[in-house]
Design a protein around this motif. Structure first.
Motif, short mmCIF file in Angstrom:
data_model
loop_
_atom_site.label_atom_id
_atom_site.label_comp_id
_atom_site.label_asym_id
_atom_site.label_seq_id
_atom_site.Cartn_x
_atom_site.Cartn_y
_atom_site.Cartn_z
N ARG A 92 -59.57 107.96 90.37
CA ARG A 92 -59.24 106.73 89.66
C ARG A 92 -59.72 105.54 90.48
O ARG A 92 -59.59 105.52 91.70
CB ARG A 92 -57.74 106.60 89.46
N ALA A 97 -57.97 97.70 83.46
CA ALA A 97 -58.02 98.78 82.48
C ALA A 97 -58.61 100.04 83.08
O ALA A 97 -58.24 101.15 82.71
CB ALA A 97 -58.84 98.34 81.26
N GLY A 98 -59.54 99.89 84.01
CA GLY A 98 -60.17 101.06 84.61
C GLY A 98 -59.24 101.89 85.47
O GLY A 98 -59.56 103.01 85.83
N SER A 99 -58.08 101.38 85.80
CA SER A 99 -57.19 102.13 86.67
C SER A 99 -56.58 103.32 85.96
O SER A 99 -56.01 104.18 86.60
CB SER A 99 -56.09 101.22 87.21
N TYR A 100 -56.65 103.37 84.65
CA TYR A 100 -56.12 104.51 83.93
C TYR A 100 -57.17 105.59 83.73
O TYR A 100 -56.84 106.73 83.46
CB TYR A 100 -55.59 104.06 82.55
N GLN A 101 -58.45 105.22 83.85
CA GLN A 101 -59.51 106.18 83.60
C GLN A 101 -59.56 107.21 84.70
O GLN A 101 -59.54 106.89 85.88
CB GLN A 101 -60.85 105.46 83.52
N LEU A 102 -59.60 108.47 84.33
CA LEU A 102 -59.61 109.58 85.27
C LEU A 102 -60.96 110.29 85.13
O LEU A 102 -61.24 110.89 84.09
CB LEU A 102 -58.46 110.52 84.94
#
Lengths: 114, 114
Positions: A92, A97-102
């Motif tokens: 991560r 918003a990118g902090s949720y992308q795995l």
């Protein structure tokens, strides 16, 4: 975009031997997670590393997060046939918003020869 | 025992047909991911939602794929028209409220397009 590289792609070991898989990110990560997928199954969460240089152990499994938070490793001591499966790292990025992308690496498929 | 439920588990369809895959995330989870798994590409992130809003669907071929969350208990992934190269296992995963929580995977939908 963010890329997570994982090596090796495959590893065959004799039961009792050690195993290590390595994960490298093109960008600094906020945290990294490790998953195991048994043949025919779905990825199952093993652990999360958050701090620079962090080391965590789960029985025979040792997980490390690099000082720069761009690489990680999983080491299994004295493999058993129950360790068979594919091991994935997933990273991560930081805030927003990118902090949720795995983002997952392609995984290392471990075979254990009895 | 909270888990992510995906339907159908298996789908065989003819090229050109519409395919709809459904996912029920774990109650209370605000983040939902769709991944596609193939031997060649590994686990590819297709799209993810936060509080039902799409945050990133850049991994999804827009001309034929669409992902929605009609409500908090249902996520859908549609392919129209389907092509043989869409054959893969499609996983839905859900996660908690913060950017440092694990992803819980469903058992996947194995799609075969002939």
């Amino acid at each position: 975009g963010q890329q997570v590289m994982q090596i090796p792609q495959y590893q065959h070991v004799q039961e009792g031997e050690d195993f290590t898989t390595y994960c490298n990110s093109s960008t600094t990560l906020s945290n990294i997670q490790w998953y195991k997928q048994r043949p025919g199954g779905h990825p199952v969460f093993l652990i999360q590393l958050v701090k620079s240089g962090e080391v965590k152990k789960q029985k025979r499994l040792t997980f490390q997060f690099g000082e720069a938070k761009k690489n990680s490793s999983l080491h299994i001591t004295a493999t058993q046939t129950t360790d068979v499966g594919t091991y994935f790292c997933a990273g991560r990025k930081g805030s927003g918003a990118g902090s949720y992308q795995l983002t997952f690496g392609k995984g290392t498929k471990l075979s254990v020869i009895p | 025992d909270a888990r992510v439920t995906q339907t159908p588990r298996h789908k065989v369809t003819e090229m050109g047909q519409e395919v709809t895959m459904r996912c029920q995330p774990i109650l209370g989870h605000n983040t939902v991911f769709w991944y596609r798994q193939t031997m060649m590409q590994g686990l590819e992130l297709l799209a993810y939602f936060r509080n039902r809003a799409p945050l990133d669907d850049s991994g999804m071929p827009k001309d034929r794929f669409s992902a929605e969350m009609p409500d908090a208990t249902l996520a859908t992934l549609k392919i129209q028209p389907s092509e043989p190269r869409d054959s893969a296992v499609y996983f839905c995963a859900s996660g908690g409220d913060r950017g440092n929580t694990e992803a819980f995977f469903g058992q996947g939908t194995r799609l075969t397009v002939v």
